[in-house]
Enzyme design. Structure first.
Site, short mmCIF file in Angstrom:
data_model
loop_
_atom_site.label_atom_id
_atom_site.label_comp_id
_atom_site.label_asym_id
_atom_site.label_seq_id
_atom_site.Cartn_x
_atom_site.Cartn_y
_atom_site.Cartn_z
N HIS A 1 48.00 33.12 25.28
CA HIS A 1 49.17 33.69 25.97
C HIS A 1 49.74 32.69 26.97
O HIS A 1 48.99 31.93 27.60
CB HIS A 1 48.84 35.02 26.62
CG HIS A 1 47.79 35.00 27.68
ND1 HIS A 1 48.08 34.79 29.00
CD2 HIS A 1 46.44 35.17 27.62
CE1 HIS A 1 46.96 34.85 29.70
NE2 HIS A 1 45.94 35.07 28.90
N ASP B 1 51.64 33.48 29.70
CA ASP B 1 51.84 33.95 31.08
C ASP B 1 50.57 33.81 31.92
O ASP B 1 49.46 33.66 31.39
CB ASP B 1 52.31 35.41 31.10
CG ASP B 1 51.30 36.39 30.52
OD1 ASP B 1 50.66 36.06 29.51
OD2 ASP B 1 51.13 37.47 31.11
N ASP C 1 41.00 32.64 24.72
CA ASP C 1 41.43 33.22 26.00
C ASP C 1 40.24 33.63 26.87
O ASP C 1 40.38 34.47 27.74
CB ASP C 1 42.33 34.44 25.71
CG ASP C 1 42.99 34.98 26.95
OD1 ASP C 1 43.09 34.23 27.95
OD2 ASP C 1 43.40 36.16 26.94
N ASP D 1 43.71 30.09 32.44
CA ASP D 1 43.90 31.36 31.73
C ASP D 1 45.40 31.57 31.61
O ASP D 1 46.03 32.04 32.53
CB ASP D 1 43.22 32.48 32.52
CG ASP D 1 43.48 33.84 31.94
OD1 ASP D 1 43.97 33.91 30.80
OD2 ASP D 1 43.22 34.85 32.62
N HIS E 1 42.41 33.99 37.61
CA HIS E 1 43.28 34.87 38.40
C HIS E 1 43.27 34.56 39.90
O HIS E 1 43.67 35.41 40.69
CB HIS E 1 42.96 36.36 38.20
CG HIS E 1 43.23 36.83 36.80
ND1 HIS E 1 43.40 38.15 36.48
CD2 HIS E 1 43.35 36.15 35.63
CE1 HIS E 1 43.61 38.27 35.17
NE2 HIS E 1 43.59 37.06 34.64
N GLU F 1 50.56 38.92 28.37
CA GLU F 1 49.19 39.40 28.18
C GLU F 1 48.64 39.99 29.47
O GLU F 1 47.96 41.01 29.46
CB GLU F 1 48.29 38.24 27.72
CG GLU F 1 46.89 38.69 27.27
CD GLU F 1 45.84 38.70 28.39
OE1 GLU F 1 44.74 39.21 28.14
OE2 GLU F 1 46.11 38.23 29.50
N GLU F 2 48.96 39.35 30.58
CA GLU F 2 48.36 39.76 31.86
C GLU F 2 48.85 41.13 32.32
O GLU F 2 48.25 41.74 33.19
CB GLU F 2 48.65 38.71 32.94
CG GLU F 2 48.05 37.33 32.65
CD GLU F 2 46.52 37.29 32.71
OE1 GLU F 2 45.91 38.33 33.01
OE2 GLU F 2 45.96 36.21 32.47
ZN LIG Z 1 43.98 35.35 29.60
#
Ligand SMILES: [Zn+2]
Length: 399
Positions: free
Chosen positions: A75, A77, A193, A136, A375, A170-171
């Site tokens: 992904h 994002d 991922d 990520d 994150h 995705e997030e």
């Molecule tokens: Zn991810």
């Protein structure tokens, strides 16, 4: 510096944070900045791709006829918890096991982040302390791009047809909303991922949610005796009826939980929102039953209160599908073994886009990227593990 690391550093500098308050698709137009960059880099490699109306990039590198087309996904994002704007990645060469000073305020060490202790001697990519890194899932994208580049520049090496797609959002849980297994064209696939490089994830939670709407009886507090039913009190009683040890902070491994995400209200009415998670479908159903029992119990304890309960399913454990279609997992295990590595199977305490891909017709376990502390500002990438994952994915699609 090798091209794969250069690519990774280029991708993390593009701000692609998604936005859960937006209703557009993708949620943020800036996510497409990276998708378009990838398309132009693919074009330079001589690989055709297209970006559809939902901001998903699909492409294919033709391979040996008669072999199953294998899919790869990441992904574009980044997470909402921490800014992804002006990411300034720093490279720590030959990490010595001590403190890493991200900036004047933030530092990290193996005492706080034990995984760091496993990377002594590695080169690490870390943040400047102000943003997340975005490994990520830009590490996943860079791994896929490196594999494509390898096979384009080594036409003598035979490989499976490779279908790839890069998805937005995705997030915020909308990544797979518009995924189309037919358009993708893979027999089975991998999301790249994960964190720990040698973990293959084949199990996710089963996910449901519950909204509890409580109506009380509101009346002037001076004249309330025998009449008032305070919805806020009923709401607290409702939460207390649920098994306290099934709160996320008391669970691990394959233990499910009920998580109170949000609570609001007053005397007249109150609302509680929960997410419900379990790897086992049967146990998830038992947890749903606990919500129904709690509703009944508080209605009995608080005559005059009304409890409306709305329970719905979200995603399902992909193990159901992967058990029926073992090719994807078998192929990955074979690749690890042929390079002398042992994969680890760890159920995810969450979901993956691959869970939805699997239920939409493309069995899709998840692979790691060699990146950690996603994150947030302490996110980092092990260059050694990142390169190792490039070799493993190359091996997976090899003929
Ligand atoms: Zn991810």
């Amino acid at each position: 510096m090798d091209k794969s690391l250069e690519r990774f550093l280029r991708y993390v500098k593009v701000d692609t944070q998604s936005d859960d308050t937006s209703f557009s698709v993708p949620s943020q137009a800036k996510e497409l900045d990276l998708t378009r960059l990838l398309q132009s880099e693919l074009k330079d490699m001589g690989i055709e791709s297209h970006i559809n109306e939902f901001g998903i990039l699909y492409g294919k590198l033709p391979g040996e006829k008669g072999l199953d087309p294998i899919g790869l996904n990441s992904h574009v994002d980044t997470a909402l918890e921490c800014s992804g704007k002006d990411v300034k990645p720093q490279i720590i060469k030959n990490y010595d096991g001590g403190y890493i000073h991200l900036n004047d305020t933030y530092k990290m060490s193996p005492a706080e982040f034990p995984t760091l202790g496993e990377h002594i001697g590695d080169d690490l990519v870390v943040t400047s302390g102000d943003t997340l890194l975005g490994a990520d899932d830009k590490a996943g994208i860079a791994i896929i791009m490196a594999v494509l580049y390898h096979y384009v520049t080594h036409p003598e090496e035979k490989h499976h047809p490779i279908c790839f797609c890069f998805t937005p959002d995705e997030e915020i849980g909308r990544g797979p909303d518009h995924f189309n297994a037919k358009e993708f064209g893979a027999k089975y696939a991998y999301t790249v991922d994960g964190g720990i490089w040698n973990e293959i994830a084949t199990e996710t939670f089963n996910a449901a949610h519950a909204t509890v709407i409580i109506s009380g009886v509101s009346i002037h507090p001076g004249e309330a005796k025998g009449k008032m039913v305070n919805a806020a009190n009923v709401a607290m009683a409702f939460d207390a009826e649920l098994p306290p040890l099934k709160r996320p902070q008391f669970t691990e491994y394959k233990e499910g939980f009920n998580h109170l995400v949000e609570m609001s209200g007053g005397c007249d009415s109150a609302v509680l929102r929960y997410i419900i998670r379990n790897h086992s479908r049967e146990e998830l159903e038992i947890q749903k039953g606990e919500f129904r029992a709690a509703a009944k119990a508080v209605e009995e304890k608080f005559p005059g209160a009304k409890v409306e309960l709305d329970i719905g399913d979200d995603y399902r454990n992909m193990k159901e599908i992967l058990d029926k279609h073992p090719e994807a997992v078998d192929q990955a295990v074979k690749a690890f073994h042929s390079l002398g590595f042992e994969p680890v199977f760890q159920p995810i305490r969450g979901g993956t886009d691959g869970a939805t891909f699997s239920f939409k017709g493309c069995p899709t376990p998840n692979l790691g990227t060699g990146s950690y502390n996603h994150h947030g500002r302490f996110e980092y990438l092990s260059v050694k593990e990142f390169r190792r994952m490039i070799d493993i994915v190359k091996q997976i699609v090899k003929a």
